[in-house]
Design an enzyme around this catalytic site. Structure first.
Site, short mmCIF file in Angstrom:
data_model
loop_
_atom_site.label_atom_id
_atom_site.label_comp_id
_atom_site.label_asym_id
_atom_site.label_seq_id
_atom_site.Cartn_x
_atom_site.Cartn_y
_atom_site.Cartn_z
N GLU A 11 0.80 -1.22 0.00
CA GLU A 11 0.00 0.00 0.00
C GLU A 11 0.84 1.28 0.00
O GLU A 11 0.31 2.36 -0.24
CB GLU A 11 -0.91 0.02 1.23
CG GLU A 11 -1.96 -1.07 1.24
CD GLU A 11 -2.75 -1.11 2.53
OE1 GLU A 11 -3.95 -1.46 2.48
OE2 GLU A 11 -2.18 -0.81 3.61
N GLY A 77 -12.68 -3.74 2.19
CA GLY A 77 -13.77 -4.59 1.73
C GLY A 77 -15.04 -3.80 1.53
O GLY A 77 -15.40 -2.95 2.35
N MET A 172 -8.95 -1.88 8.62
CA MET A 172 -8.46 -2.13 9.97
C MET A 172 -7.64 -0.99 10.59
O MET A 172 -7.11 -1.17 11.68
CB MET A 172 -7.61 -3.42 9.98
CG MET A 172 -8.40 -4.65 9.55
SD MET A 172 -7.41 -6.18 9.48
CE MET A 172 -7.05 -6.46 11.22
N GLU A 173 -7.56 0.16 9.92
CA GLU A 173 -6.71 1.23 10.45
C GLU A 173 -7.31 2.63 10.41
O GLU A 173 -6.99 3.48 11.25
CB GLU A 173 -5.37 1.28 9.70
CG GLU A 173 -4.50 0.07 9.84
CD GLU A 173 -4.85 -1.06 8.88
OE1 GLU A 173 -4.58 -2.22 9.19
OE2 GLU A 173 -5.42 -0.75 7.80
N ASP A 196 -12.05 -6.63 -2.02
CA ASP A 196 -12.90 -7.81 -1.78
C ASP A 196 -14.28 -7.35 -1.36
O ASP A 196 -14.51 -6.17 -1.12
CB ASP A 196 -12.28 -8.71 -0.69
CG ASP A 196 -12.13 -7.99 0.65
OD1 ASP A 196 -13.09 -8.03 1.43
OD2 ASP A 196 -11.07 -7.38 0.88
#
Length: 228
Positions: A11, A77, A172-173, A196
């Site tokens: 990333e 996602g 997640m961040e 996804d």
């Protein structure tokens, strides 16, 4: 000064390699690469996966480099129909979907101490980034980014997060970085390309598309750096 954070090598590495007059400093195991990108002062870092690493990275970046604004770039996602793999979601705000003190009467997602659920992203920067996505032909959406210390790959959990917070993308961040920026008064934009569907089979989609999705986010962020 603009701070740019991604959680994984895929990333952030391409941006780190573009930094001119680079100076690298390591703090708490995290490398911060400062210099210039397209004649702008920047600091770029890979924080690591999860909210704690993200928070450590963002706070250290703010204390040591004093960025005027920050961008969190990466993958995520999809939380809803109509947001497809390789579409970009630009955060209007962010929420920590796994923050839950409802047992003592708080709303799910409320962050004690600042007593808010939705952490704001900077509207002006977000609109500029969306314009850049449009300019290079990338389909972009503005919406809520839901963060938690879990890779969402279960349809029931996706549905729960989607309807609890009207989320557009999960990862997640971002909301951890948003909290750090909020308490420090630093502007933030979150750019997440969908890798996804955030549900059953999401893990396989992620492994298939994470490189293309990460590159898509970098394309958009690079265009922003060139344009503004």
């Amino acid at each position: 000064m603009l701070g740019i954070i991604g959680s994984m090598d895929v990333e952030i590495d391409a941006l780190k390699k573009m930094v001119e007059n680079a100076n690298t400093v390591t703090v708490s195991g995290i490398e911060y690469v400062s210099g210039q990108l397209f004649d702008k002062d920047v600091v770029v870092a890979k924080c690591g996966v999860g909210k704690v690493f993200a928070s450590v990275c963002a706070q250290t970046m703010i204390l040591n480099y004093h960025p005027d604004a920050m961008i969190n770039t990466g993958v995520g996602g999809s939380m809803r129909d109509g947001i497809s793999i390789l579409d970009v979601v630009i955060g209007s705000n962010a929420v920590q979907h796994d923050m839950d003190t409802s047992a003592v009467g708080d709303p799910v997602g409320m962050i004690s101490g600042i007593n808010t659920i939705y952490l704001p992203c900077d509207a002006e920067i977000s609109d500029q980034i969306r314009n850049c996505a449009d300019k290079i032909g990338v389909k972009a959406h503005i919406g809520t980014v839901a963060s938690g210390d879990v890779f969402v790959s279960d349809g029931a959990l996706k549905k729960k997060i989607r309807f609890a917070f009207d989320a557009s993308v999960c990862e997640m961040e971002g909301a951890a970085i948003a909290q750090v920026c909020y308490i420090n008064g630093v502007k933030l934009a979150i750019v997440r390309t969908v890798s996804d569907g955030g549900a059953d089979g999401g893990g396989m989609d992620y492994l298939t598309f994470k490189h293309k999705a990460a590159a898509q986010s970098i394309r958009v962020v690079t265009e922003y750096l060139k344009s503004y």
